[in-house]
Structure formats: structure tokens, C-alpha cells
Design an enzyme around this catalytic site. Structure first.
Site, mmCIF file in Angstrom:
data_model
loop_
_atom_site.group_PDB
_atom_site.id
_atom_site.type_symbol
_atom_site.label_atom_id
_atom_site.label_comp_id
_atom_site.label_asym_id
_atom_site.label_seq_id
_atom_site.Cartn_x
_atom_site.Cartn_y
_atom_site.Cartn_z
ATOM 1 N N CYS A 4 -0.126 9.148 -13.397
ATOM 2 C CA CYS A 4 -0.066 8.792 -11.969
ATOM 3 C C CYS A 4 -0.324 10.029 -11.115
ATOM 4 O O CYS A 4 0.424 11.001 -11.164
ATOM 5 C CB CYS A 4 1.298 8.185 -11.623
ATOM 6 S SG CYS A 4 1.525 7.942 -9.857
ATOM 7 N N CYS A 7 2.551 11.025 -8.746
ATOM 8 C CA CYS A 7 3.653 11.678 -9.487
ATOM 9 C C CYS A 7 3.325 13.155 -9.674
ATOM 10 O O CYS A 7 4.173 14.026 -9.469
ATOM 11 C CB CYS A 7 3.852 11.033 -10.847
ATOM 12 S SG CYS A 7 4.903 9.564 -10.846
ATOM 13 N N ASP A 30 -3.611 13.254 3.346
ATOM 14 C CA ASP A 30 -4.484 12.280 2.689
ATOM 15 C C ASP A 30 -5.867 12.904 2.471
ATOM 16 O O ASP A 30 -6.404 13.615 3.319
ATOM 17 C CB ASP A 30 -4.608 11.018 3.551
ATOM 18 C CG ASP A 30 -5.166 9.843 2.775
ATOM 19 O OD1 ASP A 30 -4.416 8.902 2.486
ATOM 20 O OD2 ASP A 30 -6.380 9.879 2.438
ATOM 21 N N HIS A 46 8.729 7.765 -9.556
ATOM 22 C CA HIS A 46 7.690 6.735 -9.500
ATOM 23 C C HIS A 46 8.263 5.348 -9.185
ATOM 24 O O HIS A 46 9.161 4.867 -9.862
ATOM 25 C CB HIS A 46 6.930 6.658 -10.829
ATOM 26 C CG HIS A 46 5.780 5.696 -10.771
ATOM 27 N ND1 HIS A 46 4.510 6.075 -10.395
ATOM 28 C CD2 HIS A 46 5.726 4.359 -10.974
ATOM 29 C CE1 HIS A 46 3.725 5.017 -10.390
ATOM 30 N NE2 HIS A 46 4.443 3.959 -10.745
ATOM 31 N N ASN A 86 1.099 -0.018 2.213
ATOM 32 C CA ASN A 86 0.398 -1.155 1.633
ATOM 33 C C ASN A 86 1.100 -1.559 0.340
ATOM 34 O O ASN A 86 1.450 -0.707 -0.466
ATOM 35 C CB ASN A 86 -1.061 -0.788 1.355
ATOM 36 C CG ASN A 86 -1.849 -0.621 2.641
ATOM 37 O OD1 ASN A 86 -1.738 -1.429 3.555
ATOM 38 N ND2 ASN A 86 -2.651 0.436 2.729
ATOM 39 N N THR A 94 -4.313 0.897 -3.182
ATOM 40 C CA THR A 94 -5.213 1.432 -4.213
ATOM 41 C C THR A 94 -4.522 2.412 -5.147
ATOM 42 O O THR A 94 -4.962 2.586 -6.279
ATOM 43 C CB THR A 94 -6.425 2.150 -3.565
ATOM 44 O OG1 THR A 94 -5.952 3.175 -2.691
ATOM 45 C CG2 THR A 94 -7.289 1.166 -2.791
ATOM 46 N N HIS A 97 1.553 4.120 -6.619
ATOM 47 C CA HIS A 97 2.786 4.911 -6.490
ATOM 48 C C HIS A 97 3.162 4.764 -5.021
ATOM 49 O O HIS A 97 2.372 5.130 -4.136
ATOM 50 C CB HIS A 97 2.529 6.380 -6.871
ATOM 51 C CG HIS A 97 3.705 7.299 -6.712
ATOM 52 N ND1 HIS A 97 4.228 8.042 -7.763
ATOM 53 C CD2 HIS A 97 4.453 7.623 -5.625
ATOM 54 C CE1 HIS A 97 5.243 8.768 -7.329
ATOM 55 N NE2 HIS A 97 5.401 8.528 -6.027
ATOM 56 N N HIS A 99 3.832 4.775 -1.324
ATOM 57 C CA HIS A 99 3.545 5.816 -0.339
ATOM 58 C C HIS A 99 3.514 5.224 1.050
ATOM 59 O O HIS A 99 3.191 4.053 1.233
ATOM 60 C CB HIS A 99 2.214 6.519 -0.659
ATOM 61 C CG HIS A 99 1.057 5.591 -0.833
ATOM 62 N ND1 HIS A 99 0.814 4.897 -2.005
ATOM 63 C CD2 HIS A 99 0.084 5.219 0.034
ATOM 64 C CE1 HIS A 99 -0.266 4.151 -1.859
ATOM 65 N NE2 HIS A 99 -0.722 4.319 -0.629
ATOM 66 N N HIS A 101 1.896 5.952 4.783
ATOM 67 C CA HIS A 101 0.908 6.689 5.576
ATOM 68 C C HIS A 101 1.511 6.995 6.945
ATOM 69 O O HIS A 101 2.009 6.080 7.613
ATOM 70 C CB HIS A 101 -0.338 5.839 5.824
ATOM 71 C CG HIS A 101 -1.070 5.387 4.588
ATOM 72 N ND1 HIS A 101 -2.258 5.966 4.177
ATOM 73 C CD2 HIS A 101 -0.815 4.400 3.691
ATOM 74 C CE1 HIS A 101 -2.701 5.338 3.081
ATOM 75 N NE2 HIS A 101 -1.836 4.388 2.766
#
Ligand code: AMP
Ligand code: ZN
Length: 113
Positions: A4, A7, A30, A46, A86, A94, A97, A99, A101
Site C-alpha cells: 500500500c 502506508c 497530492d 491501514h 471518497n 482510487t 487507504h 484519506h 483531501h
């Protein structure tokens, strides 16, 4: 989680410039920014996405505490910002893991909500 990418970034296995880091949370820029400020805030542990967060786990509170600190550090607290996570296919997740934004630095325009 063996391969990952988040990770590895969050735990320093792949070097990256951290915007923020504590024992539980890491934040980095990003790769493909959608605005002048585009930061990803991730747990060091994770989770595929928010569906993996069990009742009583305070990781989401820790992430939002980090977002509060980051917003002030990046000087976007006065102008404003958007936080997006998302979850799953229809949302377009996509990287599997969890996250969050942080998007800022311009008028963000059309919104879904
Ligand atoms: P999502 O579509 O919500 O899963 O978002 C994944 C985000 O991760 C995208 O905005 C990508 O640009 C970003 N991303 C993918 N790989 C990396 C990486 N190695 N470093 C930083 N950001 C990345
Ligand atoms: Zn991971």
C-alpha cells in the site's frame, strides 16, 4: 499492508515531505493537485476507507484535529477549504487507504452539496 503506497508514505518507508505528522496521522501533498493547496491526510494505520472505522475508534477525530492544525499552518483557515473523502467505486476512490483531501487556495466553484 504489504504494497500500500499510502502506508509506505505515511510511515516513512517511501520518503516524502510531510505537511503534518503525529503518532497516528500523516499529511503530504497530492501528486496531482486539483487546486493550489491539495493535501492528503491519512491515518498511519491501514484502513481501506471509512467503512473500516469501527465504533469507538477515534481515528476520525484525530484526523479532523490534524486538519484543524494543518488549515492554520497552511494559512487557509481564513479563506476556507473543502475536505473530501471518497469511499468506494461510485465515489471514485482510487487509493484503497483511507484519506481525506484538503482542497483550497482558489474559489472551489460548483459543488455537489
Ligand atoms: P482518491 O481518488 O480519493 O482515491 O484519491 C487518490 C489521490 O491520491 C489522488 O488525488 C492522487 O493524485 C493521489 N496520489 C496517488 N498516488 C500518490 C502519491 N504517491 N503521492 C501523493 N498523492 C498520490
Ligand atoms: Zn495502507
Amino acid at each position: 499492508m504489504g504494497d500500500c503506497i499510502f502506508c509506505k508514505l505515511a510511515n516513512g518507508e517511501i520518503p516524502t515531505e510531510m505537511v503534518y505528522e503525529d503518532d497516528f496521522v500523516a499529511a503530504f501533498k497530492d501528486l496531482n493537485p486539483q487546486a493550489p493547496v491539495h493535501i492528503l491526510v491519512v491515518p498511519k494505520k491501514h484502513y481501506n476507507n471509512i467503512l473500516d472505522v469501527e465504533n469507538g475508534d477515534d481515528i476520525i477525530a484525530k484526523i479532523y484535529s490534524a486538519i484543524n492544525v494543518i488549515a492554520k499552518k497552511e494559512n487557509i483557515d481564513k479563506s476556507g477549504f473543502r475536505v473530501i473523502t471518497n469511499c468506494g467505486e461510485d465515489a471514485g476512490q482510487t487509493v484503497m487507504h483511507m484519506h481525506f483531501h484538503i482542497i483550497a487556495g482558489r474559489k472551489l466553484g460548483d459543488k455537489i452539496v
